[in-house]
Design a protein around this motif. Structure first.
Motif, short mmCIF file in Angstrom:
data_model
loop_
_atom_site.label_atom_id
_atom_site.label_comp_id
_atom_site.label_asym_id
_atom_site.label_seq_id
_atom_site.Cartn_x
_atom_site.Cartn_y
_atom_site.Cartn_z
N ALA A 188 0.84 -1.20 0.00
CA ALA A 188 0.00 0.00 0.00
C ALA A 188 0.88 1.25 0.00
O ALA A 188 1.77 1.38 0.84
N GLY A 189 0.62 2.15 -0.92
CA GLY A 189 1.38 3.39 -1.00
C GLY A 189 0.87 4.42 -0.02
O GLY A 189 -0.20 4.27 0.59
N ARG A 190 1.62 5.51 0.10
CA ARG A 190 1.25 6.58 1.04
C ARG A 190 -0.11 7.17 0.73
O ARG A 190 -0.87 7.53 1.64
N SER A 191 -0.47 7.25 -0.55
CA SER A 191 -1.76 7.84 -0.94
C SER A 191 -2.94 6.98 -0.49
O SER A 191 -4.06 7.49 -0.37
N ALA A 192 -2.70 5.69 -0.23
CA ALA A 192 -3.80 4.79 0.17
C ALA A 192 -3.96 4.68 1.69
O ALA A 192 -4.96 4.12 2.16
N GLU A 193 -3.01 5.19 2.44
CA GLU A 193 -3.01 4.98 3.88
C GLU A 193 -4.29 5.48 4.55
O GLU A 193 -4.89 4.78 5.37
N MET A 194 -4.71 6.69 4.21
CA MET A 194 -5.83 7.29 4.92
C MET A 194 -7.11 6.50 4.71
O MET A 194 -7.82 6.19 5.67
N TRP A 195 -7.42 6.13 3.48
CA TRP A 195 -8.68 5.44 3.28
C TRP A 195 -8.62 3.98 3.73
O TRP A 195 -9.65 3.41 4.12
N LEU A 196 -7.43 3.38 3.77
CA LEU A 196 -7.32 2.03 4.34
C LEU A 196 -7.55 2.07 5.86
O LEU A 196 -8.22 1.20 6.41
N LEU A 197 -7.01 3.09 6.53
CA LEU A 197 -7.29 3.26 7.96
C LEU A 197 -8.78 3.53 8.19
O LEU A 197 -9.36 3.08 9.18
N PHE A 198 -9.40 4.24 7.27
CA PHE A 198 -10.83 4.51 7.36
C PHE A 198 -11.63 3.22 7.23
O PHE A 198 -12.60 3.00 7.96
N LEU A 199 -11.22 2.33 6.34
CA LEU A 199 -11.90 1.04 6.19
C LEU A 199 -11.77 0.21 7.46
O LEU A 199 -12.72 -0.47 7.87
N TYR A 200 -10.58 0.23 8.08
CA TYR A 200 -10.42 -0.46 9.37
C TYR A 200 -11.44 0.08 10.37
O TYR A 200 -12.11 -0.69 11.07
N GLY A 201 -11.56 1.40 10.45
CA GLY A 201 -12.49 2.00 11.40
C GLY A 201 -13.94 1.67 11.09
O GLY A 201 -14.73 1.42 12.02
N LEU A 202 -14.32 1.65 9.82
CA LEU A 202 -15.69 1.26 9.47
C LEU A 202 -15.96 -0.18 9.91
O LEU A 202 -17.04 -0.49 10.43
N GLY A 203 -14.99 -1.05 9.69
CA GLY A 203 -15.15 -2.42 10.15
C GLY A 203 -15.29 -2.49 11.66
O GLY A 203 -16.10 -3.26 12.18
N ALA A 204 -14.51 -1.66 12.37
CA ALA A 204 -14.59 -1.64 13.84
C ALA A 204 -15.96 -1.19 14.32
O ALA A 204 -16.54 -1.78 15.25
N ILE A 205 -16.52 -0.16 13.69
CA ILE A 205 -17.85 0.31 14.06
C ILE A 205 -18.89 -0.78 13.82
O ILE A 205 -19.72 -1.08 14.69
N ALA A 206 -18.84 -1.40 12.64
CA ALA A 206 -19.81 -2.44 12.32
C ALA A 206 -19.70 -3.62 13.28
O ALA A 206 -20.70 -4.15 13.76
N GLY A 207 -18.46 -4.04 13.56
CA GLY A 207 -18.27 -5.17 14.47
C GLY A 207 -18.75 -4.87 15.88
O GLY A 207 -19.39 -5.71 16.53
N ASN A 208 -18.48 -3.67 16.37
CA ASN A 208 -18.89 -3.29 17.72
C ASN A 208 -20.40 -3.23 17.86
O ASN A 208 -20.98 -3.80 18.79
N LEU A 209 -21.07 -2.54 16.93
CA LEU A 209 -22.52 -2.40 17.03
C LEU A 209 -23.23 -3.73 16.81
O LEU A 209 -24.20 -4.05 17.50
N ALA A 210 -22.75 -4.52 15.86
CA ALA A 210 -23.36 -5.84 15.62
C ALA A 210 -23.18 -6.74 16.84
O ALA A 210 -24.09 -7.48 17.22
#
Length: 397
Positions: free
Chosen positions: A247-269
């Motif tokens: 993963a290049g530097r340009s992809a870091e932010m949205w990959l971290l965002f995807l981790y966070g979306l997964g965390a929200i979904a996992g926690n609420l579910a």
């Protein structure tokens, strides 16, 4: 003698109580952003302070260890403090700590700022969870706790990627200054919205820890340690791990965002599923998913697989399969000692951060050998979590 916290004496109507937990989630969002934001700019921070990435990552270990030790001690010392005052004061400490960290000219001073931040977090998060549990009836506890923990997971979805963006466009010091401002906003919001809630009787630390003699409590807590070491141990090194998968530097932010979306979904579910199906089933499904996810991560890193869609999928799955466990574990502990809600929630927070400290320390040691080795070790810990759950499934189910 058991103590029932006064905050649990007269909960409001269920719908009002559940809504009131959202302001606590704003506070945990501020705390979570503070705790996790370093993951978004670890390489830049390491370079600025002239230390290795593994060394810089140990700032997360120090934060977690300080939190684990201070949580039960602060719960004892601040037992009689009115709850709103305590929560606001904790966020004020976090504001000052982040300013110190942002301005630190050397790594030792930065570490001092992280220690102070951990003290503030240790005073806020367990009390926010205990207050949330007291505001709703028993059948809604898992959802209320999921809302509060949701502040932490939303911080991984928004706070960490935004910290990464702030570091790339401005600097990591400005990013930490923004975190200080967020903590200040959280303090003002809690002060404005939360009602005054009395503290409880001061329970000596020895008596507070006496709950560990209960079979259900002592059986459940180790799983929090092992599970969080497995799932969260490498999050401080998320950027180096993503780079190992190409993963290049340009992809870091949205990959971290995807981790966070997964965390929200996992926690609420997990919160809703634990209320409906019971926490043990939720934990079994989650730890299985975590083992598979980290195993696939290790394989991809070891094989030199540089396919961005796979990295994105694994990041989202990593977040979901890490953050599902906290609401379910808290429900198990409250069921094991229902009259000691505040105590067991605080002990679970200590266990959680002990696991983070162990996992981050292990990750820092193994990362120089390759991301695949650190990921494989965490996958092994996830499999061990399944064995721990199988051995203790009759407790708090």
């Amino acid at each position: 003698m058991s103590h029932i916290p006064k905050t649990a004496a007269a909960p409001p109507r269920p719908e009002r109580g559940l809504r009131a937990t959202f302001v606590l989630a704003l506070g945990t969002f501020a705390v979570g952003t503070d705790a996790y934001v370093v993951a978004g700019f670890l390489p830049a921070m390491a370079g600025s302070l002239d230390v290795s990435e593994s060394t810089a990552g140990q700032s997360a270990t120090v934060f977690a260890l300080t939190y684990a030790v201070c949580s039960p001690v602060l719960a004892t010392l601040a037992a009689r403090v009115e709850r709103r005052t305590l929560l606001v004061s904790a966020l004020a400490v976090l504001t000052a700590a982040n300013l110190l960290t942002a301005l630190a000219p050397t790594f030792p001073l930065l570490m001092a700022g992280r220690v102070l931040a951990a003290v503030g977090a240790a005073a806020f998060t367990p009390n926010a969870g205990a207050v949330a549990a007291s505001l709703v009836p028993q059948e809604l506890r898992a959802r209320a706790l999921a809302v509060v923990v949701g502040g932490l997971t939303v911080a991984t979805a928004l706070g960490v990627p935004l910290g990464n963006l702030a570091e790339r466009t401005l600097s990591w010091r400005v990013a930490l200054g923004l975190v200080a401002a967020l903590c200040a906003i959280g303090a003002v919001s809690v002060r404005a919205v939360m009602p005054q809630l009395p503290g409880g009787q001061r329970v000596p630390l020895r008596q507070r820890l006496a709950v560990l003699r209960r079979p259900g409590v002592v059986a459940v807590l180790p799983l929090t340690v092992v599970g969080m070491a497995a799932g969260y141990g490498l999050y401080a090194y998320a950027v180096p791990v993503m780079r190992a998968l190409g993963a290049g530097r340009s992809a870091e932010m949205w990959l971290l965002f995807l981790y966070g979306l997964g965390a929200i979904a996992g926690n609420l579910a997990a919160g809703a599923a634990a209320d409906r199906y019971g926490p043990v089933r939720v934990l079994a499904a989650g730890f299985t998913a975590l083992t598979v996810t980290l195993g696939a991560f290790a394989w991809a890193a070891g094989a030199g697989t540089h396919w961005l869609p796979l990295t994105a999928l694994l990041m989202a799955a990593w977040g979901a399969s890490t953050w599902f466990q906290t609401p379910a574990q808290q429900v198990r502990l409250i069921a094991a000692a229902p009259e000691e809600t505040a105590v067991v929630v605080g002990l679970n927070a200590s266990a959680l951060y002990t696991g983070i400290a162990l996992g981050t320390g292990l990750g820092g040691l193994l990362l120089p050998a390759g991301a695949w080795a650190a990921l494989a070790a965490c996958a092994g810990l996830a499999a061990l979590s399944l064995l721990c759950l199988a051995a203790t499934r009759r407790h708090g189910g």
